[in-house]
Design a protein around this motif. Structure first.
Motif, PDB file in Angstrom:
ATOM      1  N   ASN A   1      14.065   2.311   1.765  1.00 53.74           N
ATOM      2  CA  ASN A   1      13.895   1.786   3.121  1.00 53.74           C
ATOM      3  C   ASN A   1      12.444   1.382   3.339  1.00 53.74           C
ATOM      4  O   ASN A   1      11.604   1.480   2.437  1.00 53.74           O
ATOM      5  N   GLU A   2      12.155   0.929   4.540  1.00 57.71           N
ATOM      6  CA  GLU A   2      10.817   0.420   4.834  1.00 57.71           C
ATOM      7  C   GLU A   2       9.767   1.515   4.756  1.00 57.71           C
ATOM      8  O   GLU A   2       8.628   1.277   4.316  1.00 57.71           O
ATOM      9  N   MET A   3      10.111   2.739   5.180  1.00 56.00           N
ATOM     10  CA  MET A   3       9.136   3.832   5.131  1.00 56.00           C
ATOM     11  C   MET A   3       8.761   4.169   3.693  1.00 56.00           C
ATOM     12  O   MET A   3       7.600   4.494   3.403  1.00 56.00           O
ATOM     13  N   ASP A   4       9.718   4.089   2.775  1.00 59.42           N
ATOM     14  CA  ASP A   4       9.399   4.319   1.363  1.00 59.42           C
ATOM     15  C   ASP A   4       8.389   3.295   0.856  1.00 59.42           C
ATOM     16  O   ASP A   4       7.462   3.636   0.107  1.00 59.42           O
ATOM     17  N   CYS A   5       8.568   2.041   1.274  1.00 57.05           N
ATOM     18  CA  CYS A   5       7.620   0.997   0.863  1.00 57.05           C
ATOM     19  C   CYS A   5       6.237   1.231   1.445  1.00 57.05           C
ATOM     20  O   CYS A   5       5.221   1.067   0.757  1.00 57.05           O
ATOM     21  N   ARG A   6       6.188   1.628   2.721  1.00 57.32           N
ATOM     22  CA  ARG A   6       4.891   1.887   3.351  1.00 57.32           C
ATOM     23  C   ARG A   6       4.173   3.049   2.665  1.00 57.32           C
ATOM     24  O   ARG A   6       2.961   3.002   2.435  1.00 57.32           O
ATOM     25  N   ASN A   7       4.909   4.106   2.351  1.00 57.81           N
ATOM     26  CA  ASN A   7       4.293   5.260   1.678  1.00 57.81           C
ATOM     27  C   ASN A   7       3.751   4.881   0.304  1.00 57.81           C
ATOM     28  O   ASN A   7       2.658   5.313  -0.097  1.00 57.81           O
ATOM     29  N   TYR A   8       4.496   4.064  -0.434  1.00 62.40           N
ATOM     30  CA  TYR A   8       4.025   3.650  -1.755  1.00 62.40           C
ATOM     31  C   TYR A   8       2.788   2.767  -1.643  1.00 62.40           C
ATOM     32  O   TYR A   8       1.834   2.918  -2.414  1.00 62.40           O
ATOM     33  N   ILE A   9       2.766   1.853  -0.666  1.00 69.19           N
ATOM     34  CA  ILE A   9       1.608   0.964  -0.483  1.00 69.19           C
ATOM     35  C   ILE A   9       0.373   1.771  -0.089  1.00 69.19           C
ATOM     36  O   ILE A   9      -0.741   1.526  -0.593  1.00 69.19           O
ATOM     37  N   ASP A  10       0.546   2.757   0.815  1.00 67.96           N
ATOM     38  CA  ASP A  10      -0.595   3.602   1.216  1.00 67.96           C
ATOM     39  C   ASP A  10      -1.128   4.402   0.035  1.00 67.96           C
ATOM     40  O   ASP A  10      -2.349   4.525  -0.148  1.00 67.96           O
ATOM     41  N   GLU A  11      -0.249   4.951  -0.757  1.00 63.06           N
ATOM     42  CA  GLU A  11      -0.679   5.694  -1.937  1.00 63.06           C
ATOM     43  C   GLU A  11      -1.402   4.782  -2.927  1.00 63.06           C
ATOM     44  O   GLU A  11      -2.423   5.165  -3.527  1.00 63.06           O
ATOM     45  N   LEU A  12      -0.906   3.560  -3.093  1.00 61.85           N
ATOM     46  CA  LEU A  12      -1.539   2.603  -3.994  1.00 61.85           C
ATOM     47  C   LEU A  12      -2.935   2.240  -3.516  1.00 61.85           C
ATOM     48  O   LEU A  12      -3.879   2.133  -4.310  1.00 61.85           O
ATOM     49  N   ARG A  13      -3.099   2.047  -2.218  1.00 61.84           N
ATOM     50  CA  ARG A  13      -4.408   1.699  -1.669  1.00 61.84           C
ATOM     51  C   ARG A  13      -5.407   2.835  -1.859  1.00 61.84           C
ATOM     52  O   ARG A  13      -6.586   2.602  -2.171  1.00 61.84           O
ATOM     53  N   ARG A  14      -4.972   4.079  -1.663  1.00 59.44           N
ATOM     54  CA  ARG A  14      -5.876   5.220  -1.846  1.00 59.44           C
ATOM     55  C   ARG A  14      -6.331   5.325  -3.300  1.00 59.44           C
ATOM     56  O   ARG A  14      -7.505   5.592  -3.587  1.00 59.44           O
ATOM     57  N   LYS A  15      -5.428   5.100  -4.218  1.00 56.81           N
ATOM     58  CA  LYS A  15      -5.793   5.164  -5.634  1.00 56.81           C
ATOM     59  C   LYS A  15      -6.795   4.074  -5.986  1.00 56.81           C
ATOM     60  O   LYS A  15      -7.749   4.316  -6.735  1.00 56.81           O
TER      61      LYS A  15
END
Length: 477
Positions: free
Chosen positions: A160-174
């Motif tokens: 769902n959309e929340m899964d995508c947002r969580n992955y994008i946020d994690e990617l940005r932090r890395k």
């Protein structure tokens, strides 16, 4: 159907090579049946490897809570579903199913199972697409919708959309972290709560970084630190003005110095003590640390257990500090009036169902009725009101000093009124006559309908009266 048939045929003794293989097998079966999967219980060996574990239906309760929030508007969707499988590690390090439960006590939804948490997955191709779109500046919601369009609808995506947002946020932090190692530059500042462990870790990892405390957490402790002052509200307002309204460092420093001098906060040092108490929690014992701030000037002790603030009783931690400082007596501020034996409690003179025969209550009620009549007469004119209030103050002071009010004192209280009354009695002027008796509207009191309770009470009175008559004169009976 192959997985389902395999599970139905072999309820126990199925062997898998790893926990991940068991989870994959059971989640595939759960997705086809229409329920979610969670790890319910597990136990590890001394080497850290699993000794056994249980995968169960996500609808099942983990454990009944002993304290439920009855005011919560969120209703739980958990049930007592018993569907589960349990695996035990064998001697050859493989896992064997020992318990299988297939029945559910709720409806299953195979068509909606893909939206459950355990079945939502983002594959590598989708992750790559999310990364590219995010680098291109596409917003997360539009990034997700583009994937839905490519898949041909929401029912064809496994996330769902929340899964995508969580992955994008994690990617940005890395990426941000990787850029700061590559550049070999430390962060200029880090803002955290007042955590000692975090402070020590930041000092080791980022020795050149300024560690600052969060302003919100600092201002949150105003009540705890300054509520002991009588002018707390003024100090709080001035401090908030200095903190939030200062535009530069010099303005803040000047405002801070003025605040300290205005409210005389220069020498306000408190000997903070750490009191360790041995507490038993269920079957185990552990040490609990309490912080007690002691102000020797004002003889004030404040503990973070807040027992005095909640119940009006000084806690044992503060008493221990007072004993340590050899204080022979505690401050009168810690002796509340409600704990004193000499406190006159007004509610004891109020008439109620359990003190009808109390003489003190009867006298109090009769005096209140008499005072009420005097108040109604004196309220019409200012001179009468002042005269009555003076007399009440005189009576009050006399009674508090233990003096007995005799008839002479009572007669001398209102000399002017007494003379007027004597003249009126001698002359017969202004004689107050009884009002004319008029018939009220409605049924007379004698025809009033009597309640069942009154009938029973009246019957008992009559029986008691007859019994007394029979005892006095048996012949009349």
């Amino acid at each position: 159907m192959e997985d389902e048939e395999r599970l139905n045929e072999s309820k126990v003794d199925m062997v898998f090579q790893s926990k991940e293989e068991v989870f994959t097998f059971y989640t595939n079966y759960a997705k086809k049946k229409g329920f979610g999967v969670e790890m319910r219980s597990s136990k590890r060996r001394d080497d850290g490897n699993f000794k056994y574990f249980t995968f169960a239906c996500a609808k099942a309760h983990k454990k009944e809570s002993t304290s439920k929030n009855l005011l919560s508007s969120k209703l739980s969707t958990k049930t007592r579903c018993q569907a589960k499988i349990r695996c035990k590690r064998c001697e050859d390090e493989s896992f064997k199913i020992t318990i299988v439960e297939l029945s559910h006590d709720h409806d299953l939804s195979p068509g909606k199972a893909l939206h459950l948490r355990c079945h939502r997955k983002i594959n590598e191709q989708v992750k790559r697409r999310l990364d590219i779109n995010d680098q291109a500046g596409i917003a997360p919601n539009k990034n997700f919708r583009s994937l839905v369009v490519d898949a041909g609808g929401y029912e064809n995506v496994t996330f769902n959309e929340m899964d995508c947002r969580n992955y994008i946020d994690e990617l940005r932090r890395k990426k941000a972290w990787c850029r700061g190692c590559r550049s070999r530059r430390h962060l200029k500042a880090i803002i955290t709560d007042q955590c000692k462990a975090m402070q020590n870790a930041i000092a080791i990892v980022f020795p050149n970084t300024k560690h600052r405390w969060c302003l919100w957490h600092i201002m949150k402790k105003l009540l705890e630190k300054l509520r002991g002052y009588s002018n707390y509200e003024e100090i709080k307002e001035a401090l908030q003005s200095v903190v939030y309204d200062s535009l530069n460092e010099n303005e803040f420093e000047n405002g801070w110095s003025l605040l300290i001098d205005t409210f005389d906060l220069n020498e306000n040092d408190c000997f903070v003590y750490e009191v360790v108490e041995d507490v038993k929690v269920r079957d185990k014992r552990r040490d609990v640390k309490f912080m007690v701030a002691f102000n020797e000037v004002e003889c004030e002790a404040k503990c973070n257990c807040h027992l005095f603030e909640f119940r009006g009783i000084l806690c044992r931690h503060a008493l221990l500090v007072l004993i340590l400082r050899k204080m022979s007596e505690i401050s009168s501020r810690y002796i509340l009036s409600r704990w004193r034996k000499d406190l006159k409690r007004g509610y004891t003179c109020i008439r109620s169902s359990y003190n009808l025969s109390c003489k003190e209550t009867q006298r109090c009620g009769q005096m209140c009725d008499a005072f009420r009549e005097v108040a109604i007469i004196a309220a019409s004119e200012e001179e009468k009101y002042k005269r009555v209030m003076d007399v009440i103050e005189e009576l009050k002071s006399s009674l508090m000093n233990g003096e007995v009010i005799n008839s002479t004192t009572q007669a001398s209280c209102l000399p002017h009124d007494n003379e007027v009354n004597k003249q009126n009695m001698s002359s017969g002027a202004n004689e107050v006559l009884s009002p004319l008796v008029t018939r009220r509207k409605g049924s007379p009191p004698t025809k009033r309908r009597v309640s069942r309770l009154e009938q029973v009470v009246e019957s008992l009175k009559m029986k008691k009266k007859r019994k007394q008559i029979e005892e006095k004169d048996p012949k009349k009976s």
